[in-house]
Design a protein around this motif. Sequence first.
Motif, PDB file in Angstrom:
ATOM      1  N   GLY A  10       0.838  -1.427   0.123  1.00  0.00           N
ATOM      2  CA  GLY A  10       0.029  -0.032  -0.027  1.00  0.00           C
ATOM      3  C   GLY A  10       0.630   1.211  -0.085  1.00  0.00           C
ATOM      4  N   VAL A  11       1.815   1.390   0.808  1.00  0.00           N
ATOM      5  CA  VAL A  11       2.885   2.401   1.005  1.00  0.00           C
ATOM      6  C   VAL A  11       3.435   2.388  -0.405  1.00  0.00           C
ATOM      7  CG1 VAL A  11       5.024   3.342   2.137  1.00  0.00           C
ATOM      8  CG2 VAL A  11       2.993   2.198   3.459  1.00  0.00           C
ATOM      9  N   ILE A  12       3.984   1.552  -0.900  1.00  0.00           N
ATOM     10  CA  ILE A  12       4.576   1.462  -2.218  1.00  0.00           C
ATOM     11  C   ILE A  12       3.736   2.196  -3.581  1.00  0.00           C
ATOM     12  CG2 ILE A  12       5.560   0.109  -4.229  1.00  0.00           C
ATOM     13  CD1 ILE A  12       6.796  -1.838  -1.939  1.00  0.00           C
ATOM     14  N   GLU A  13       2.727   1.770  -3.550  1.00  0.00           N
ATOM     15  CA  GLU A  13       1.562   2.418  -4.185  1.00  0.00           C
ATOM     16  C   GLU A  13       1.391   3.786  -4.183  1.00  0.00           C
ATOM     17  OE1 GLU A  13       0.647   1.123  -7.246  1.00  0.00           O
ATOM     18  OE2 GLU A  13       1.443  -0.986  -6.714  1.00  0.00           O
ATOM     19  N   PHE A  14       1.355   4.321  -2.844  1.00  0.00           N
ATOM     20  CA  PHE A  14       1.498   5.818  -2.787  1.00  0.00           C
ATOM     21  C   PHE A  14       2.650   6.619  -3.241  1.00  0.00           C
ATOM     22  CE2 PHE A  14      -2.201   7.298   0.136  1.00  0.00           C
ATOM     23  CZ  PHE A  14      -2.856   5.952  -0.035  1.00  0.00           C
ATOM     24  N   ARG A  15       3.571   5.763  -2.935  1.00  0.00           N
ATOM     25  CA  ARG A  15       4.889   6.471  -3.207  1.00  0.00           C
ATOM     26  C   ARG A  15       5.192   6.443  -4.953  1.00  0.00           C
ATOM     27  NH1 ARG A  15       6.105   8.890   1.307  1.00  0.00           N
ATOM     28  NH2 ARG A  15       6.762   7.726   3.064  1.00  0.00           N
ATOM     29  N   LYS A  16       4.760   5.412  -5.791  1.00  0.00           N
ATOM     30  CA  LYS A  16       4.727   5.461  -7.002  1.00  0.00           C
ATOM     31  C   LYS A  16       4.023   6.547  -7.701  1.00  0.00           C
ATOM     32  CE  LYS A  16       4.995   0.445  -7.889  1.00  0.00           C
ATOM     33  NZ  LYS A  16       4.403  -0.301  -8.580  1.00  0.00           N
ATOM     34  N   ALA A  17       2.724   6.702  -6.816  1.00  0.00           N
ATOM     35  CA  ALA A  17       1.705   7.786  -7.280  1.00  0.00           C
ATOM     36  C   ALA A  17       2.105   9.358  -6.887  1.00  0.00           C
ATOM     37  CB  ALA A  17       0.515   7.609  -6.873  1.00  0.00           C
ATOM     38  N   GLN A  18       3.472   9.247  -6.072  1.00  0.00           N
ATOM     39  CA  GLN A  18       3.819  10.622  -5.615  1.00  0.00           C
ATOM     40  C   GLN A  18       2.864  11.343  -4.721  1.00  0.00           C
ATOM     41  OE1 GLN A  18       5.849  12.525  -8.598  1.00  0.00           O
ATOM     42  NE2 GLN A  18       7.717  11.049  -8.816  1.00  0.00           N
ATOM     43  N   THR A  19       2.152  10.670  -3.904  1.00  0.00           N
ATOM     44  CA  THR A  19       1.061  11.142  -3.037  1.00  0.00           C
ATOM     45  C   THR A  19       1.388  10.659  -1.453  1.00  0.00           C
ATOM     46  OG1 THR A  19      -1.192  11.647  -2.658  1.00  0.00           O
ATOM     47  CG2 THR A  19      -0.592   9.343  -3.191  1.00  0.00           C
ATOM     48  N   THR A  20       1.018  11.558  -0.665  1.00  0.00           N
ATOM     49  CA  THR A  20       1.282  11.111   0.860  1.00  0.00           C
ATOM     50  C   THR A  20       0.485   9.924   1.321  1.00  0.00           C
ATOM     51  OG1 THR A  20       1.144  12.062   2.821  1.00  0.00           O
ATOM     52  CG2 THR A  20      -0.787  12.722   1.582  1.00  0.00           C
ATOM     53  N   PRO A  21       1.349   9.080   2.090  1.00  0.00           N
ATOM     54  CA  PRO A  21       0.523   7.953   2.928  1.00  0.00           C
ATOM     55  C   PRO A  21       0.202   8.490   4.309  1.00  0.00           C
ATOM     56  CG  PRO A  21       3.008   7.802   2.765  1.00  0.00           C
ATOM     57  CD  PRO A  21       2.566   8.910   2.170  1.00  0.00           C
ATOM     58  N   ASN A  22       0.295   9.647   4.510  1.00  0.00           N
ATOM     59  CA  ASN A  22       0.079  10.173   5.851  1.00  0.00           C
ATOM     60  C   ASN A  22      -1.699  10.105   6.280  1.00  0.00           C
ATOM     61  OD1 ASN A  22      -0.341  11.701   8.226  1.00  0.00           O
ATOM     62  ND2 ASN A  22       1.250  13.135   7.825  1.00  0.00           N
ATOM     63  N   PRO A  23      -1.853   9.329   7.227  1.00  0.00           N
ATOM     64  CA  PRO A  23      -3.422   9.252   7.300  1.00  0.00           C
ATOM     65  C   PRO A  23      -3.963  10.322   7.978  1.00  0.00           C
ATOM     66  CG  PRO A  23      -1.948   7.779   8.999  1.00  0.00           C
ATOM     67  CD  PRO A  23      -0.972   8.467   8.016  1.00  0.00           C
ATOM     68  N   HIS A  24      -3.164  11.404   8.599  1.00  0.00           N
ATOM     69  CA  HIS A  24      -3.688  12.448   9.162  1.00  0.00           C
ATOM     70  C   HIS A  24      -4.014  13.766   8.314  1.00  0.00           C
ATOM     71  CE1 HIS A  24      -2.810  10.962  12.983  1.00  0.00           C
ATOM     72  NE2 HIS A  24      -1.742  10.665  12.701  1.00  0.00           N
ATOM     73  N   THR A  25      -3.386  13.453   6.987  1.00  0.00           N
ATOM     74  CA  THR A  25      -3.571  14.523   5.936  1.00  0.00           C
ATOM     75  C   THR A  25      -4.198  13.920   4.682  1.00  0.00           C
ATOM     76  OG1 THR A  25      -1.421  14.282   5.574  1.00  0.00           O
ATOM     77  CG2 THR A  25      -1.673  16.000   7.062  1.00  0.00           C
ATOM     78  N   PRO A  26      -5.313  13.285   4.689  1.00  0.00           N
ATOM     79  CA  PRO A  26      -6.016  12.950   3.241  1.00  0.00           C
ATOM     80  C   PRO A  26      -5.999  14.080   2.386  1.00  0.00           C
ATOM     81  CG  PRO A  26      -7.618  12.948   5.158  1.00  0.00           C
ATOM     82  CD  PRO A  26      -6.350  13.153   5.749  1.00  0.00           C
ATOM     83  N   ASP A  27      -6.306  15.482   3.030  1.00  0.00           N
ATOM     84  CA  ASP A  27      -6.204  16.491   2.028  1.00  0.00           C
ATOM     85  C   ASP A  27      -5.162  17.005   1.406  1.00  0.00           C
ATOM     86  OD1 ASP A  27      -5.723  17.106   4.878  1.00  0.00           O
ATOM     87  OD2 ASP A  27      -5.703  19.121   4.302  1.00  0.00           O
TER      88      ASP A  27
END
Length: 156
Positions: free
Chosen positions: A59-76
């Motif tokens: 899951g984290v790897i997919e977020f990194r590939k998409a260059q987006t944050t995996p931080n659960p506190h800041t979905p915005d």
Amino acid sequence: MLKLSSLELKVPPVVHFAVTGGAMYFVAKQLPTFDYSLTGSKGLVSALAIAGVTLGVKGVIEFRKAQTTPNPHTPDKASALVTEGVYQYSRNPMYFGLLTVLIAWGLYLSNLLTLLLLPLFVVVMNQLQIKPEERVLAKKFGEAYQAYKAKVRRWI
């Protein structure tokens, strides 16, 4: 009185995981009359733990590939809607991974009552983390998120 909604996106999911795991341990030690023995449990526990960790990492790897944050506190702060890899099967593979590790932990503890805490973890994660994230993502990604939500289940 503390409103449950005031805790939305405030407590890290790993804290919910640790508290649940700790509560499971406490229950197992305090109520040994609910202990059981399961043949072959070591292999099952290992397989589930590895699967859970793997889901979370993927899951984290997919977020990194998409260059987006995996931080659960800041979905915005999400810059992309991730729907590839493990996200084509679960909208929350990292949380499902945590649940899978907790299932392994409950089996390792070999106490029936520990498994009763698992639905509580799911409810807490749904209410305090996933639903608030979904509201933010729906607002941010609109129809694309709604289509993804209609296609892929929240957990599995």
